[in-house]
Scaffold this motif. Structure first.
Motif, PDB file in Angstrom:
ATOM      1  N   THR A 139      61.257 104.149  80.908  1.00 26.46           N
ATOM      2  CA  THR A 139      62.208 103.041  80.843  1.00 26.46           C
ATOM      3  C   THR A 139      61.643 101.914  79.991  1.00 26.46           C
ATOM      4  OG1 THR A 139      63.091 103.577  83.038  1.00 26.46           O
ATOM      5  CG2 THR A 139      63.523 101.372  82.193  1.00 26.46           C
ATOM      6  N   LEU A 140      62.432 101.466  79.019  1.00 25.80           N
ATOM      7  CA  LEU A 140      62.070 100.360  78.139  1.00 25.80           C
ATOM      8  C   LEU A 140      63.166  99.301  78.202  1.00 25.80           C
ATOM      9  CD1 LEU A 140      61.058 102.363  74.914  1.00 25.80           C
ATOM     10  CD2 LEU A 140      59.531 101.570  76.725  1.00 25.80           C
ATOM     11  N   ASP A 141      62.773  98.033  78.193  1.00 30.72           N
ATOM     12  CA  ASP A 141      63.733  96.931  78.137  1.00 30.72           C
ATOM     13  C   ASP A 141      63.623  96.252  76.778  1.00 30.72           C
ATOM     14  OD1 ASP A 141      64.417  97.514  80.729  1.00 30.72           O
ATOM     15  OD2 ASP A 141      63.346  95.824  81.627  1.00 30.72           O
ATOM     16  N   PHE A 142      64.758  96.132  76.092  1.00 29.77           N
ATOM     17  CA  PHE A 142      64.807  95.564  74.747  1.00 29.77           C
ATOM     18  C   PHE A 142      65.466  94.184  74.789  1.00 29.77           C
ATOM     19  CE2 PHE A 142      64.303 100.014  73.956  1.00 29.77           C
ATOM     20  CZ  PHE A 142      63.706 100.143  72.708  1.00 29.77           C
ATOM     21  N   VAL A 143      64.827  93.193  74.162  1.00 32.89           N
ATOM     22  CA  VAL A 143      65.448  91.883  74.004  1.00 32.89           C
ATOM     23  C   VAL A 143      66.397  91.933  72.817  1.00 32.89           C
ATOM     24  CG1 VAL A 143      65.040  89.433  73.566  1.00 32.89           C
ATOM     25  CG2 VAL A 143      63.422  90.738  74.955  1.00 32.89           C
ATOM     26  N   VAL A 144      67.628  91.463  73.028  1.00 37.61           N
ATOM     27  CA  VAL A 144      68.658  91.490  71.984  1.00 37.61           C
ATOM     28  C   VAL A 144      69.155  90.070  71.754  1.00 37.61           C
ATOM     29  CG1 VAL A 144      70.906  92.396  71.298  1.00 37.61           C
ATOM     30  CG2 VAL A 144      69.362  93.805  72.679  1.00 37.61           C
ATOM     31  N   PRO A 179      69.378  95.119  67.818  1.00 34.44           N
ATOM     32  CA  PRO A 179      70.667  95.714  67.492  1.00 34.44           C
ATOM     33  C   PRO A 179      70.715  97.223  67.744  1.00 34.44           C
ATOM     34  CG  PRO A 179      70.056  94.135  65.825  1.00 34.44           C
ATOM     35  CD  PRO A 179      68.856  94.269  66.737  1.00 34.44           C
ATOM     36  N   TRP A 180      69.588  97.916  67.506  1.00 41.60           N
ATOM     37  CA  TRP A 180      69.552  99.354  67.803  1.00 41.60           C
ATOM     38  C   TRP A 180      69.802  99.578  69.290  1.00 41.60           C
ATOM     39  CZ3 TRP A 180      66.591 102.088  71.242  1.00 41.60           C
ATOM     40  CH2 TRP A 180      66.698 103.488  71.170  1.00 41.60           C
ATOM     41  N   ALA A 181      69.113  98.824  70.145  1.00 41.59           N
ATOM     42  CA  ALA A 181      69.284  98.994  71.589  1.00 41.59           C
ATOM     43  C   ALA A 181      70.688  98.625  72.031  1.00 41.59           C
ATOM     44  CB  ALA A 181      68.253  98.136  72.336  1.00 41.59           C
ATOM     45  N   ALA A 182      71.288  97.607  71.386  1.00 46.99           N
ATOM     46  CA  ALA A 182      72.636  97.193  71.761  1.00 46.99           C
ATOM     47  C   ALA A 182      73.668  98.268  71.434  1.00 46.99           C
ATOM     48  CB  ALA A 182      72.998  95.882  71.062  1.00 46.99           C
ATOM     49  N   GLY A 183      73.390  99.077  70.409  1.00 41.53           N
ATOM     50  CA  GLY A 183      74.361 100.086  70.007  1.00 41.53           C
ATOM     51  C   GLY A 183      73.975 101.508  70.319  1.00 41.53           C
ATOM     52  N   VAL A 184      72.878 101.714  71.021  1.00 42.08           N
ATOM     53  CA  VAL A 184      72.397 103.065  71.280  1.00 42.08           C
ATOM     54  C   VAL A 184      73.352 103.815  72.200  1.00 42.08           C
ATOM     55  CG1 VAL A 184      70.986 102.477  73.301  1.00 42.08           C
ATOM     56  CG2 VAL A 184      70.316 104.376  71.829  1.00 42.08           C
ATOM     57  N   GLN A 185      73.449 105.118  71.988  1.00 40.09           N
ATOM     58  CA  GLN A 185      74.329 105.978  72.773  1.00 40.09           C
ATOM     59  C   GLN A 185      73.494 107.051  73.465  1.00 40.09           C
ATOM     60  OE1 GLN A 185      77.726 105.429  72.938  1.00 40.09           O
ATOM     61  NE2 GLN A 185      77.361 103.604  71.670  1.00 40.09           N
ATOM     62  N   VAL A 186      73.996 107.503  74.608  1.00 34.05           N
ATOM     63  CA  VAL A 186      73.344 108.605  75.305  1.00 34.05           C
ATOM     64  C   VAL A 186      73.253 109.802  74.362  1.00 34.05           C
ATOM     65  CG1 VAL A 186      73.541 110.235  77.221  1.00 34.05           C
ATOM     66  CG2 VAL A 186      74.100 107.826  77.568  1.00 34.05           C
TER      67      VAL A 186
END
Length: 262
Positions: free
Chosen positions: A82-87, A96-103
């Motif tokens: 588990t990783l937490d990304f600041v956006v 932005p990658w984390a905000a738009g990532v898909q399963v």
């Protein structure tokens, strides 16, 4: 990628499974981190790649952006990371990658590494930072021994950006809220300077924005009498610089910070 979750307006949790995670070896550290590699749009190589191979075979403008992210948790039985990304809006690369990532999406990373673990022999713990340090501070609080004392000061963009933190220890926690003004950069520093410190030897974790961290480090070493050996201290980012510009000068900044108060 197995799941994603919007924890706060500026924090996205990404849960990874499968791939090469069966071979992952996690260090005994609550600030364990991985170096993620995010390729630019239209990169001329596959989603799964070896960063060193890309740098050798492809032009520099197609190389993946490298960013370091703290591991929030690792389940070795389920092999789930588990990783937490600041956006912050649509700026930067990893946010932005984390905000738009898909399963089902792929994340390439190297590591993990790490160096901080709350010292069980310390009389109490000091943990100071912002959203970028939150995963490590949360993980550190969770492993404190019952009754262990911790003073925690965290700065964020407002009440909606706070996370519930749990610990078996006795935690003096204060959230500080930015107001979008120049004095925001003084919030964390001022809070540490007026904090009531328990008696005894402290083990400190101080990470976050570069200018704030430098000033807090100076205060702790000079005014509070901490030793360098009892402090994990690092600037993760700088308010007046984009990611790439900060990465280019970080080494010199840290060297100067270490020199001014050894």
């Amino acid at each position: 990628m197995t799941t994603t979750q919007q924890l706060t307006p500026s924090l996205v949790r990404v849960v990874l499974g499968g791939g090469d995670l069966a071979a992952l070896s996690m260090p005994d550290a609550t600030d364990a981190y991985v170096n993620v590699a995010i390729p630019p749009p239209g990169a001329p190589y596959d989603d799964i790649f070896v960063p060193a191979d890309v740098r050798e075979r492809f032009p520099k403008e197609t190389w993946p952006a490298r960013r370091r992210y703290t591991v929030r948790s690792w389940d070795p039985t389920a092999q789930v990371l588990t990783l937490d990304f600041v956006v912050h809006g649509d700026t930067g690369v990893a946010g932005p990658w984390a905000a738009g990532v898909q399963v089902g999406d792929v994340l390439v990373f190297e590591g993990p590494n790490g160096g901080y673990l709350p010292d069980a022999d310390a009389d109490w713990h000091l943990m100071v930072g912002d959203e970028s340090a939150l995963p490590a501070i949360a993980a550190s609080l969770e492993i404190l021994t019952p009754g262990a004392k911790a003073v925690v000061r965290l700065v964020c963009d407002g009440p909606a950006h706070e996370l519930e933190l749990s610990s078996p220890g006795e935690v003096d926690l204060l959230w500080l809220h930015r107001a979008g003004v120049a004095s925001d950069e003084d919030l964390l520093v001022s809070s540490v300077k007026v904090a009531a410190f328990p008696e005894g030897r402290v083990h400190a974790f101080v990470h976050g924005e570069a200018v704030e961290i430098r000033e807090i480090r100076r205060h702790l070493l000079v005014d509070r009498g901490l030793t360098r050996a009892d402090m994990s201290c690092s600037p993760y980012w700088r308010r007046d610089m984009a990611d790439e510009a900060w990465r280019a000068v970080k080494r010199d900044f840290v060297a100067a910070m270490e020199t001014e108060v050894a």
